[in-house]
Design a protein around this motif. Structure first.
Motif, PDB file in Angstrom:
ATOM      1  N   UNK A 227       0.850  -1.189   0.000  1.00  0.00           N
ATOM      2  CA  UNK A 227       0.000   0.000   0.000  1.00  0.00           C
ATOM      3  C   UNK A 227       0.886   1.240   0.000  1.00  0.00           C
ATOM      4  N   UNK A 228       0.546   2.186  -0.876  1.00  0.00           N
ATOM      5  CA  UNK A 228       1.237   3.472  -0.927  1.00  0.00           C
ATOM      6  C   UNK A 228       0.279   4.547  -0.444  1.00  0.00           C
ATOM      7  N   UNK A 229       0.749   5.396   0.457  1.00  0.00           N
ATOM      8  CA  UNK A 229      -0.112   6.443   1.010  1.00  0.00           C
ATOM      9  C   UNK A 229      -0.416   7.518  -0.013  1.00  0.00           C
ATOM     10  N   UNK A 230       0.562   7.865  -0.872  1.00  0.00           N
ATOM     11  CA  UNK A 230       0.370   8.902  -1.882  1.00  0.00           C
ATOM     12  C   UNK A 230       0.800   8.362  -3.249  1.00  0.00           C
ATOM     13  N   UNK A 231      -0.063   7.594  -3.916  1.00  0.00           N
ATOM     14  CA  UNK A 231       0.323   7.010  -5.208  1.00  0.00           C
ATOM     15  C   UNK A 231       0.545   8.040  -6.306  1.00  0.00           C
ATOM     16  N   UNK A 232       0.049   9.264  -6.126  1.00  0.00           N
ATOM     17  CA  UNK A 232       0.242  10.278  -7.146  1.00  0.00           C
ATOM     18  C   UNK A 232       1.475  11.125  -6.959  1.00  0.00           C
ATOM     19  N   UNK A 233       2.249  10.884  -5.911  1.00  0.00           N
ATOM     20  CA  UNK A 233       3.451  11.687  -5.675  1.00  0.00           C
ATOM     21  C   UNK A 233       4.537  11.334  -6.688  1.00  0.00           C
ATOM     22  N   UNK A 234       5.430  12.254  -7.023  1.00  0.00           N
ATOM     23  CA  UNK A 234       6.445  12.009  -8.058  1.00  0.00           C
ATOM     24  C   UNK A 234       7.364  10.821  -7.758  1.00  0.00           C
ATOM     25  N   UNK A 235       7.578  10.522  -6.482  1.00  0.00           N
ATOM     26  CA  UNK A 235       8.492   9.435  -6.114  1.00  0.00           C
ATOM     27  C   UNK A 235       7.763   8.143  -5.768  1.00  0.00           C
ATOM     28  N   UNK A 236       6.461   8.070  -6.033  1.00  0.00           N
ATOM     29  CA  UNK A 236       5.694   6.878  -5.659  1.00  0.00           C
ATOM     30  C   UNK A 236       6.189   5.633  -6.396  1.00  0.00           C
ATOM     31  N   UNK A 237       6.574   5.789  -7.666  1.00  0.00           N
ATOM     32  CA  UNK A 237       7.075   4.651  -8.423  1.00  0.00           C
ATOM     33  C   UNK A 237       8.358   4.090  -7.841  1.00  0.00           C
ATOM     34  N   UNK A 238       9.248   4.955  -7.385  1.00  0.00           N
ATOM     35  CA  UNK A 238      10.500   4.489  -6.777  1.00  0.00           C
ATOM     36  C   UNK A 238      10.239   3.882  -5.393  1.00  0.00           C
ATOM     37  N   UNK A 239       9.204   4.382  -4.707  1.00  0.00           N
ATOM     38  CA  UNK A 239       8.839   3.780  -3.428  1.00  0.00           C
ATOM     39  C   UNK A 239       8.377   2.340  -3.629  1.00  0.00           C
ATOM     40  N   UNK A 240       7.571   2.121  -4.666  1.00  0.00           N
ATOM     41  CA  UNK A 240       7.120   0.760  -4.953  1.00  0.00           C
ATOM     42  C   UNK A 240       8.276  -0.103  -5.436  1.00  0.00           C
ATOM     43  N   UNK A 241       9.195   0.465  -6.217  1.00  0.00           N
ATOM     44  CA  UNK A 241      10.370  -0.284  -6.657  1.00  0.00           C
ATOM     45  C   UNK A 241      11.179  -0.753  -5.453  1.00  0.00           C
ATOM     46  N   UNK A 242      11.286   0.112  -4.416  1.00  0.00           N
ATOM     47  CA  UNK A 242      11.984  -0.300  -3.199  1.00  0.00           C
ATOM     48  C   UNK A 242      11.316  -1.482  -2.532  1.00  0.00           C
ATOM     49  N   UNK A 243       9.984  -1.516  -2.528  1.00  0.00           N
ATOM     50  CA  UNK A 243       9.259  -2.659  -1.960  1.00  0.00           C
ATOM     51  C   UNK A 243       9.496  -3.918  -2.785  1.00  0.00           C
ATOM     52  N   UNK A 244       9.586  -3.736  -4.118  1.00  0.00           N
ATOM     53  CA  UNK A 244       9.849  -4.880  -4.992  1.00  0.00           C
ATOM     54  C   UNK A 244      11.219  -5.479  -4.702  1.00  0.00           C
ATOM     55  N   UNK A 245      12.223  -4.613  -4.556  1.00  0.00           N
ATOM     56  CA  UNK A 245      13.596  -5.087  -4.355  1.00  0.00           C
ATOM     57  C   UNK A 245      13.852  -5.568  -2.930  1.00  0.00           C
ATOM     58  N   UNK A 246      12.954  -5.237  -2.002  1.00  0.00           N
ATOM     59  CA  UNK A 246      13.192  -5.575  -0.610  1.00  0.00           C
ATOM     60  C   UNK A 246      13.204  -7.074  -0.374  1.00  0.00           C
ATOM     61  N   UNK A 247      12.352  -7.814  -1.086  1.00  0.00           N
ATOM     62  CA  UNK A 247      12.307  -9.258  -0.815  1.00  0.00           C
ATOM     63  C   UNK A 247      13.547  -9.979  -1.324  1.00  0.00           C
ATOM     64  N   UNK A 248      14.411  -9.286  -2.109  1.00  0.00           N
ATOM     65  CA  UNK A 248      15.669  -9.894  -2.512  1.00  0.00           C
ATOM     66  C   UNK A 248      16.665  -9.959  -1.351  1.00  0.00           C
TER      67      UNK A 248
END
Length: 312
Positions: free
Chosen positions: A192-213
């Protein structure tokens, strides 16, 4: 590698803008009379969550940057012959036989592993499993299209290029690592992202993707399974000098994996979960052992498809 890295930068940067544009289109489609195609697209955009926009942004970025990759491929191909065995032409009877044999071996063994785990109570049949026709319809496109595209890209283009700079074993390991990494490059469920429309939201989700590595269990059970799949497919390509057997193996795994998921469901809190097998047949030590058995059987089968010295 530069192309993959560029996609991982451009994709997250575009995601918030694509997300806002999609939601604005959804609002317009709900409140105004638009052409039918825009009505349909707006409804789809309204249903999609942020992770879906993230996936589409990565795909769009990959396509936009594809000409630069192809330009580099052309330059590398001009450097000379590869160190590994080049692809050889195979007649259609041999190609068809390789695809069918690979499909039966991979799919049959994976289904067998699923039946074994069902007998152990790890999986149970679904109470409302789809009919044969519906299963076949859902399997047709991924089983036919995905193996052709991925084998051409990973074992055809990428492995062929890697062989120009490294020994066959190193080339197989490198392409298999990229193959496994890309398959796990997707947003985690429930993120879940609190502000999906923020400019850095995509990089926040990318961080979640890479975290399980960073999870050791993930590497031993999930990542290792896809890595060994990539190694087997690359090994089959080198042994046969063609992509047909690899395409068959790939198609068999997809067909067995998806069809088993359609008719079976995981039993929560079973003792064999996590390490022995995950929620699906794609992860765990039992699927990895099944891959080992696949290697043993294919070792003897591939002798019949190896090119003769006269074939180059």
């Amino acid at each position: 590698m530069v192309w993959v890295s560029s996609v991982l930068v451009l994709g997250p940067a575009l995601t918030p803008w694509l997300y806002l544009a999609g939601k604005n289109l959804a609002q317009a489609a709900a409140s105004q009379d638009l052409p039918a195609i825009l009505e349909w697209l707006g409804a789809a955009c309204g249903r999609a969550d942020f992770s879906r926009y993230f996936n589409r942004s990565l795909l769009a970025s990959a396509l936009v940057l594809l000409p630069f990759l192809f330009r580099r491929i052309g330059a590398v191909r001009a450097l000379g012959d590869s160190q590994g065995r080049p692809c050889v032409a195979a007649g259609w009877p041999s190609a068809l036989l390789q695809v069918l044999v690979g499909c039966l071996v991979a799919g049959g063994l994976l289904w067998g592993a699923g039946m074994f785990l069902t007998g152990q109570g790890v999986f149970v049949p679904k109470s409302e499993a789809p009919g044969f026709g519906k299963i076949l319809g859902k399997l047709l496109v991924p089983t036919l299209v995905v193996p052709l595209l991925e084998e051409w890209l990973f074992r055809g283009v990428l492995l062929g290029l890697w062989l120009k700079f490294a020994r066959p074993l190193a080339a197989c390991i490198g392409t298999s690592l990229v193959f496994a990494f890309i398959h796990f490059l997707k947003p985690p469920e429930g993120g879940i992202l609190l502000e999906p429309g923020s400019p850095l939201a995509g990089f926040e989700l990318l961080g979640k993707v890479l975290l399980h590595f960073t999870d050791p269990q993930f590497f031993i059970t999930d990542f290792a399974s896809l890595f060994f799949v990539g190694m087997i497919l690359a090994w089959a390509r080198l042994r046969t000098g063609a992509l047909w057997f690899s395409i068959g193996l790939h198609a068999g795994w997809i067909a067995a994996f998806k069809s088993f998921n359609m008719v079976s469901q995981s039993v929560a809190d079973h003792p064999l979960h996590a390490w022995a097998v995950g929620d699906t047949l794609r992860s765990g030590l039992v699927p990895i052992a099944t891959l080992g058995l696949t290697v043993v059987i294919c070792h003897f089968l591939l002798r019949h498809f190896e090119p003769r010295p006269a074939d180059g």
